[in-house]
Design a protein around this motif. Structure first.
Motif, PDB file in Angstrom:
ATOM      1  N   LEU A 119       6.195   4.168   0.122  1.00  0.00           N
ATOM      2  CA  LEU A 119       5.727   5.969  -1.536  1.00  0.00           C
ATOM      3  C   LEU A 119       7.108   7.170  -1.412  1.00  0.00           C
ATOM      4  N   LEU A 120       7.101   7.499  -0.365  1.00  0.00           N
ATOM      5  CA  LEU A 120       7.445   9.127  -0.464  1.00  0.00           C
ATOM      6  C   LEU A 120       9.404   8.144  -1.267  1.00  0.00           C
ATOM      7  N   ILE A 121       9.983   7.098  -1.274  1.00  0.00           N
ATOM      8  CA  ILE A 121      11.238   6.793  -1.594  1.00  0.00           C
ATOM      9  C   ILE A 121      10.241   6.965  -3.025  1.00  0.00           C
ATOM     10  N   ASN A 122       9.848   6.322  -3.816  1.00  0.00           N
ATOM     11  CA  ASN A 122       9.506   5.931  -5.237  1.00  0.00           C
ATOM     12  C   ASN A 122       8.736   7.646  -5.705  1.00  0.00           C
ATOM     13  N   ARG A 123       7.938   8.218  -4.885  1.00  0.00           N
ATOM     14  CA  ARG A 123       8.101  10.049  -5.075  1.00  0.00           C
ATOM     15  C   ARG A 123       9.675  11.073  -5.211  1.00  0.00           C
ATOM     16  N   ILE A 124      10.409  10.397  -4.464  1.00  0.00           N
ATOM     17  CA  ILE A 124      11.629  11.004  -4.752  1.00  0.00           C
ATOM     18  C   ILE A 124      12.474  10.800  -5.999  1.00  0.00           C
ATOM     19  N   ALA A 183       0.952  -1.211   0.349  1.00  0.00           N
ATOM     20  CA  ALA A 183      -0.017   0.037  -0.425  1.00  0.00           C
ATOM     21  C   ALA A 183       0.907   1.398  -0.318  1.00  0.00           C
ATOM     22  N   CYS A 184       2.388   1.159   0.190  1.00  0.00           N
ATOM     23  CA  CYS A 184       2.797   2.201   0.185  1.00  0.00           C
ATOM     24  C   CYS A 184       3.640   2.588  -1.108  1.00  0.00           C
ATOM     25  N   TYR A 185       3.266   2.171  -2.094  1.00  0.00           N
ATOM     26  CA  TYR A 185       3.471   1.936  -2.889  1.00  0.00           C
ATOM     27  C   TYR A 185       2.469   2.706  -3.875  1.00  0.00           C
ATOM     28  N   ARG A 186       1.390   3.094  -3.312  1.00  0.00           N
ATOM     29  CA  ARG A 186       0.067   3.937  -4.336  1.00  0.00           C
ATOM     30  C   ARG A 186       0.887   5.226  -4.583  1.00  0.00           C
ATOM     31  N   ARG A 205      -8.412  13.572  -2.613  1.00  0.00           N
ATOM     32  CA  ARG A 205      -8.169  14.975  -3.002  1.00  0.00           C
ATOM     33  C   ARG A 205      -7.017  14.279  -3.727  1.00  0.00           C
ATOM     34  N   PRO A 206      -6.629  13.889  -5.217  1.00  0.00           N
ATOM     35  CA  PRO A 206      -5.074  12.924  -5.930  1.00  0.00           C
ATOM     36  C   PRO A 206      -4.299  14.329  -4.891  1.00  0.00           C
ATOM     37  N   ILE A 207      -2.953  13.275  -5.012  1.00  0.00           N
ATOM     38  CA  ILE A 207      -1.342  14.571  -4.542  1.00  0.00           C
ATOM     39  C   ILE A 207      -0.688  14.492  -5.589  1.00  0.00           C
ATOM     40  N   SER A 208      -0.532  15.350  -6.255  1.00  0.00           N
ATOM     41  CA  SER A 208      -0.120  15.342  -7.420  1.00  0.00           C
ATOM     42  C   SER A 208       1.583  14.873  -7.388  1.00  0.00           C
ATOM     43  N   PRO A 209       1.700  13.776  -8.068  1.00  0.00           N
ATOM     44  CA  PRO A 209       2.748  13.306  -8.384  1.00  0.00           C
ATOM     45  C   PRO A 209       4.420  14.317  -7.919  1.00  0.00           C
ATOM     46  N   GLN A 210       4.367  15.384  -8.447  1.00  0.00           N
ATOM     47  CA  GLN A 210       5.744  16.620  -7.377  1.00  0.00           C
ATOM     48  C   GLN A 210       5.910  17.089  -6.735  1.00  0.00           C
ATOM     49  N   GLY A 211       3.784  16.664  -6.031  1.00  0.00           N
ATOM     50  CA  GLY A 211       4.120  17.794  -4.917  1.00  0.00           C
ATOM     51  C   GLY A 211       4.500  16.855  -3.676  1.00  0.00           C
ATOM     52  N   PRO A 212       4.028  17.343  -2.399  1.00  0.00           N
ATOM     53  CA  PRO A 212       4.564  16.379  -1.277  1.00  0.00           C
ATOM     54  C   PRO A 212       3.700  14.880  -0.773  1.00  0.00           C
ATOM     55  N   CYS A 213       4.822  14.279   0.211  1.00  0.00           N
ATOM     56  CA  CYS A 213       3.741  12.565   0.245  1.00  0.00           C
ATOM     57  C   CYS A 213       3.630  12.790   1.376  1.00  0.00           C
ATOM     58  N   LEU A 214       1.840  12.380   1.498  1.00  0.00           N
ATOM     59  CA  LEU A 214       1.064  12.840   3.159  1.00  0.00           C
ATOM     60  C   LEU A 214       0.918  11.913   3.159  1.00  0.00           C
ATOM     61  N   GLU A 215       1.255  11.036   3.132  1.00  0.00           N
ATOM     62  CA  GLU A 215       0.401   9.131   3.229  1.00  0.00           C
ATOM     63  C   GLU A 215       0.319   8.464   4.663  1.00  0.00           C
ATOM     64  N   ASP A 216       1.336   9.365   5.225  1.00  0.00           N
ATOM     65  CA  ASP A 216       1.476   8.923   6.864  1.00  0.00           C
ATOM     66  C   ASP A 216       0.576   9.498   7.960  1.00  0.00           C
ATOM     67  N   PRO A 217      -0.290   8.981   8.388  1.00  0.00           N
ATOM     68  CA  PRO A 217      -1.718   9.356   9.759  1.00  0.00           C
ATOM     69  C   PRO A 217      -0.720  10.348  10.586  1.00  0.00           C
ATOM     70  N   SER A 219       4.180   5.598 -13.635  1.00  0.00           N
ATOM     71  CA  SER A 219       5.141   6.128 -14.077  1.00  0.00           C
ATOM     72  C   SER A 219       6.394   5.620 -13.872  1.00  0.00           C
ATOM     73  N   VAL A 220       5.877   5.078 -12.400  1.00  0.00           N
ATOM     74  CA  VAL A 220       7.451   4.580 -11.402  1.00  0.00           C
ATOM     75  C   VAL A 220       7.144   2.815 -11.453  1.00  0.00           C
ATOM     76  N   PRO A 221       7.213   1.950 -12.141  1.00  0.00           N
ATOM     77  CA  PRO A 221       7.153   0.463 -11.904  1.00  0.00           C
ATOM     78  C   PRO A 221       8.416   0.059 -11.169  1.00  0.00           C
ATOM     79  N   PHE A 222       7.451  -1.447 -10.367  1.00  0.00           N
ATOM     80  CA  PHE A 222       8.815  -1.832 -10.185  1.00  0.00           C
ATOM     81  C   PHE A 222       8.527  -3.817 -10.255  1.00  0.00           C
ATOM     82  N   ARG A 223       9.308  -4.334  -9.779  1.00  0.00           N
ATOM     83  CA  ARG A 223       9.467  -5.757  -9.877  1.00  0.00           C
ATOM     84  C   ARG A 223       8.711  -6.113  -8.576  1.00  0.00           C
ATOM     85  N   MET A 224       7.701  -7.316  -8.948  1.00  0.00           N
ATOM     86  CA  MET A 224       7.163  -8.249  -7.487  1.00  0.00           C
ATOM     87  C   MET A 224       7.129  -9.449  -8.531  1.00  0.00           C
ATOM     88  N   GLN A 225       7.307 -10.384  -6.614  1.00  0.00           N
ATOM     89  CA  GLN A 225       7.684 -11.611  -6.995  1.00  0.00           C
ATOM     90  C   GLN A 225       6.081 -12.000  -6.653  1.00  0.00           C
TER      91      GLN A 225
END
Length: 616
Positions: free
Chosen positions: A481-486, A245-248, A294-306, A253-259
């Protein structure tokens, strides 16, 4: 399929000479079509428009028919070649085998397979002049919900239209998934270039990590062990749902490998399905609770942490009432970003946001920086004087970062300015009125500091209207999610990079003493080192994050078993190279990054060679 359909048509009591094709009963009034068609109609209409515009020649008639046999929508030119078919596929008409016998759409509804019914394949003689291509549309639970049909008068000389029709049907299914609210969508495929297209697999999970639906391709990918509604995310993937869920994201634009749990490697992206528009009917297959978001812009701050979300919500309420906000947190946790969000979301957003770091300005200059000065106020003063930061923040927001490092002698004067909302520049007695909101930040414990006489107690209570504490990076629930955003921001001007699982796990496990500031630098370096490979691995991360010994150990425990290419008699150099490429990809189980490393070339070079091979 045609033979079975003819047998059923005979059982229904139809005769080949019957004249019923153009007189099918209308069972749904045109004005009720929108309500009757619901989700399928909304998803199909735009894809049908796009497909019809691409078909050549233009004498095709497209129709979407639901599982009950009701024509929901049809598109065709008003010409002599299409006139009869426009009458056949009029919205609201019933188009089942029981009514019209063997046709493309009626047979596809029964057989649940793509079918072409041309000329005398039709059961009714009055349909022999036409050709029908139809393909089923599968819903959120994997069952058939309708068919998409393309019909024309006369024969068909190319299968291009059939291929386009199948892709359009997959696109319709994709649109239906995208209308789900409050779910996590897993986009996946064995091929990276398929992600984001109608041919990708789609799985929908609710907030508890339970499977809610899968499209046809997703079901084919997971044919073993098979998908069942309610399956847990961890039953399918080698990753906890909380981690996934943190990858959401809100884009692909940012794919990754899943097993998978049985070892298969897939390319994946995880997105939050957009909310349904106000007034739209709920999805009929299942009941989903749609949360306001409200969708967050991919370039905006990451605010998913409760914790961050709660702190921001409370701070905005206080800030709206002109109550000072004090932000505590370790160095590099994003205190200034948080302050800017408060300013931009307030009634003062049109005013200036003035920031000053109290620890970075020499004590001898901080007074003039804050309050300004007139010409000649002190040796080295600016000609004509200068406006101070507090005065610059008039009708806006003043942000005092690291206020715990402000000299004691200035704290009393700042307190008077905050209480009286006026100041005098250095060297002047003129009083200047100021109206600004105040946000302060520090990594120090001001309460303890004031007890130790290191900070004025009265100033502490004046600036501590509401105190919020930002979590350290290692404590944030949205770290992945923050890692992928940056990473996305750092590679925006270049080809997108993805993180190998080992690299991501290393980043998630690290303590990050420098917090977000250190993470930025780490990912910037990794992106530079991995620019030609397409994937960031352990070897691209700095040694303070992943020690060199750990990198060597990972390299030793994960060998890439690629045998040397065999040069056969009569082979050209190009043929030998292509054989080596195929062998490397097969040995690496489709992992192009690993294959490129084993061949000693960059990932971009491998892509170019593969494209050249495909053209041949």
């Amino acid at each position: 399929m045609i033979a079975r359909s003819w047998a059923r048509s005979q059982q229904y009591g139809l005769s080949p000479g019957d004249r019923v094709l153009f007189d099918s009963p209308v069972v749904v009034r045109p004005k009720d079509i929108a309500d009757h068609g619901g989700l399928l109609l909304r998803a199909a209409s735009p894809e049908m428009e796009q497909l019809h515009g691409a078909l050549a020649p233009k004498d095709w008639v497209l129709a979407c028919i639901d599982m009950e046999g009701v024509v929901l929508n049809s598109i065709g030119k008003c010409n002599s070649a299409s006139q009869e078919l426009n009458q056949v596929f009029r919205p609201g008409a019933l188009f089942l085998e029981t009514q019209v016998g063997t046709t493309g759409p009626s047979c596809a509804l029964e057989e649940r397979e793509t079918v072409i019914v041309a000329g005398s394949d039709h059961y009714l003689e009055e349909a022999h002049a036409f050709t029908c291509m139809a393909t089923p549309i599968f819903g959120l639970d994997g069952g058939i919900v309708g068919v998409l049909d393309a019909s024309r008068k006369g024969p068909v000389t190319s299968l291009y239209c059939l291929e386009s029709l199948v892709i359009a049907a997959r696109a319709i299914e994709r649109r239906m998934f995208m209308e789900l609210g409050n779910v996590l969508l897993v986009h996946l495929h064995f091929r990276l270039d398929i992600l984001g297209t109608p041919m990708e697999g789609l799985l929908a999970f609710d907030q508890a990590g339970k499977l809610q639906g899968a499209n046809r391709i997703g079901q084919q990918i997971f044919s073993t062990p098979g998908l069942k509604p309610g399956m847990d995310f961890s039953e399918l993937f080698d990753m906890p749902f909380a981690h996934a869920a943190c990858y959401r994201r809100y884009d692909l634009s940012v794919p990754f490998r899943m097993q998978t749990q049985w070892g298969s490697q897939l390319y994946a992206c995880l997105t939050a399905a957009p909310d349904k528009k106000p007034g739209q009917a709920p999805v009929p297959a299942r009941q989903f609770v749609t949360a306001e978001r409200r969708p967050i812009s991919p370039q905006g701050p990451c605010l998913e942490d409760p914790v961050v979300q709660s702190a921001l919500e409370r701070a905005r309420k206080a800030f709206a009432r002109d109550i000072p906000v004090l932000i505590n947190g370790e160095t590099g946790t994003g205190k200034e970003v948080f302050a800017r969000l408060l300013h931009e979301g307030s009634a003062r957003a049109s005013g200036p946001f003035v920031a000053i770091n109290c620890s970075s300005i020499p004590a001898s200059l901080i007074e003039s920086e804050l309050f300004g000065h007139v010409e000649g106020a002190f040796t080295g003063s600016r000609k004509g004087g200068a406006v101070g930061k507090i005065e610059q923040a008039h009708q806006g927001t003043l942000f005092l970062d690291e206020i715990g490092d402000m000299p004691l002698e200035l704290q009393g004067r700042l307190l008077r300015v905050l209480q009286e909302r006026s100041l005098s520049r250095l060297g002047s007695t003129a009083v200047i009125k100021v109206d600004c909101a105040l946000i302060c930040a520090t990594h120090r414990d001001l309460a303890q500091l004031s007890q130790e006489q290191g900070f004025r107690e009265d100033l502490y209570y004046r600036i501590n209207g509401l105190r919020v504490v930002l979590p350290a990076l290692r404590e944030r629930a949205d770290l992945a999610l923050l890692i992928n955003r940056i990473l996305q921001n750092e590679t925006a001007a270049h080809a997108p990079l993805a993180l190998e699982d080992s690299a991501l796990q290393a980043l998630l496990s690290y303590s990050w003493p420098g917090n977000i500031r250190q993470l930025h630098q780490t990912l910037r370096l990794a992106a530079a080192l991995a620019e030609d490979e397409g994937w960031i691995g352990l070897r691209h991360l700095p040694d303070d994050v992943v020690p060199a010994t750990a990198k060597a150990s990972a390299s030793e425990t994960q060998p890439i078993p690629v045998s040397a290419p065999q040069f056969l008699a009569g082979d050209t150099l190009l043929a030998s190279e292509q054989r080596a490429i195929r062998a490397a990809i097969e040995a690496c189980q489709g992992n192009l990054s690993a294959a490129a490393r084993s061949l000693g070339i960059g990932r971009a070079t491998l892509y170019r060679k593969l494209k050249a091979m495909e053209k041949e």
